[in-house]
Design an enzyme around this catalytic site. Structure first.
Site, PDB file in Angstrom:
ATOM      1  N   CYS A 205       0.853  -1.201   0.000  1.00 11.52           N
ATOM      2  CA  CYS A 205       0.000   0.000   0.000  1.00 11.52           C
ATOM      3  C   CYS A 205       0.878   1.237   0.000  1.00 11.52           C
ATOM      4  CB  CYS A 205      -0.902  -0.009   1.228  1.00 11.52           C
ATOM      5  SG  CYS A 205      -1.889   1.505   1.422  1.00 11.52           S
TER       6      CYS A 205
ATOM      7  N   CYS B 291       0.511   3.188   3.678  1.00  9.69           N
ATOM      8  CA  CYS B 291       1.000   2.690   4.971  1.00  9.69           C
ATOM      9  C   CYS B 291       2.010   1.562   4.853  1.00  9.69           C
ATOM     10  CB  CYS B 291      -0.172   2.228   5.839  1.00  9.69           C
ATOM     11  SG  CYS B 291      -1.101   0.845   5.141  1.00  9.69           S
TER      12      CYS B 291
ATOM     13  N   CYS C 297      -7.403  -0.843   1.659  1.00 13.19           N
ATOM     14  CA  CYS C 297      -6.380  -1.310   2.587  1.00 13.19           C
ATOM     15  C   CYS C 297      -6.975  -1.375   3.992  1.00 13.19           C
ATOM     16  CB  CYS C 297      -5.181  -0.371   2.559  1.00 13.19           C
ATOM     17  SG  CYS C 297      -3.930  -0.731   3.813  1.00 13.19           S
TER      18      CYS C 297
ATOM     19  N   CYS D  11      -4.958   1.508   6.502  1.00 16.03           N
ATOM     20  CA  CYS D  11      -5.113   2.965   6.353  1.00 16.03           C
ATOM     21  C   CYS D  11      -6.371   3.353   5.585  1.00 16.03           C
ATOM     22  CB  CYS D  11      -3.888   3.566   5.678  1.00 16.03           C
ATOM     23  SG  CYS D  11      -3.709   3.130   3.927  1.00 16.03           S
TER      24      CYS D  11
ATOM     25  N   CYS E 113      -8.727  -5.858  -9.520  1.00 22.96           N
ATOM     26  CA  CYS E 113      -8.292  -4.825 -10.458  1.00 22.96           C
ATOM     27  C   CYS E 113      -7.846  -3.609  -9.639  1.00 22.96           C
ATOM     28  CB  CYS E 113      -9.430  -4.466 -11.405  1.00 22.96           C
ATOM     29  SG  CYS E 113      -8.985  -3.340 -12.729  1.00 22.96           S
TER      30      CYS E 113
END
Length: 249
Positions: free
Chosen positions: A166, A169, A214, A217, A237
């Site tokens: 991510c 984070c 995510c 975060c 996707c």
């Protein structure tokens, strides 16, 4: 003997009578009857008035008792709720110090480097803080749920071996060995590194699929569809702007 004429006198209740004529029994009855009627009416009405006053007093006493009882119940329920809230656990607690920041809740995610699940705090930042750390495109995609144009992202045709994380984070999201060419122009994966590392939010549309974020975060990553390859049959996707890549050592 000459009789002297005496002027008739008016009775108490408006009837003229001769004072020299003896009063008949019927006349005495008629004379005192109105007085007796008034006294009888007083005897009947007096108890009724006292009963009404007593009934009104009882109603007021009952209302006062009800109000006092309700007030006592409100105080008791409030005290019980306050005591219960003090004993109940909470994932998000605020320090009693003035101006202190709230402690973020903790979650369980999988970390590739340790090859194990770890407990971490969720990442919570203000919009201003995110804008300082992210590029305009990254902010638009991850914080405003935007979508980059197809075939323009950094990783849509990326072939490196490693882990996609991510951008907000650093949480491990997808492994390179689950990436496949979907022909859509966006990086596509058939499963995440761990189900705990991502969260899904239904969009209510079969075309848009399920939104993927995510877990740590809450960054918007992309969408998942049910037209992927085996063994899951899923296609994650993902926007390249929501990812960073760490090569395998």
């Amino acid at each position: 003997m000459r009789r002297t004429a005496v002027a008739p006198s008016r009775a108490r209740y408006g009837r003229e009578v001769d004072p020299n004529r003896p009063v008949a029994a019927t006349d005495r009855t008629q004379e005192i009857e109105p007085r007796n009627r008034d006294q009888a009416r007083l005897r009947v009405e007096a108890p009724r008035t006292g009963h009404n006053m007593a009934y009104g007093g009882n109603c007021m006493n009952r209302r006062s008792s009800i109000i006092v009882t309700l007030a006592f119940l409100v105080v008791a329920v409030g005290s019980w709720a306050a005591a219960r809230s003090d004993r109940s656990p909470s994932l998000l607690k605020v320090s009693p110090a003035a101006g202190s920041a709230a402690v973020a809740p903790k979650i369980r995610i999988y970390q590739v480097k340790r090859k194990a699940y770890i407990i971490v705090e969720k990442v919570v930042k203000t919009e201003t803080e995110w804008k300082k750390e992210l590029s305009p495109l990254q902010f638009h995609v991850t914080r405003e749920a935007g979508t980059e144009r197809a075939f323009t992202g950094t990783y849509w045709n990326h072939r490196g071996k490693g882990t996609y994380r991510c951008v907000g984070c650093g949480t491990d999201l997808f492994a390179s060995d689950t990436k496949f060419d979907s022909g859509t122009g966006w990086p596509s994966f058939w499963r995440p590194i761990a189900a705990e590392n991502v969260s899904g939010r239904p969009t209510g549309s079969l075309i848009a699929g399920t939104e993927i974020r995510c877990s740590r975060c809450d960054a918007h990553l992309g969408h998942v569809f049910g037209d992927g390859p085996r063994p899951t049959g899923l296609r994650y996707c993902i926007n390249s702007a929501a990812l960073t890549f760490v090569a395998q050592e």
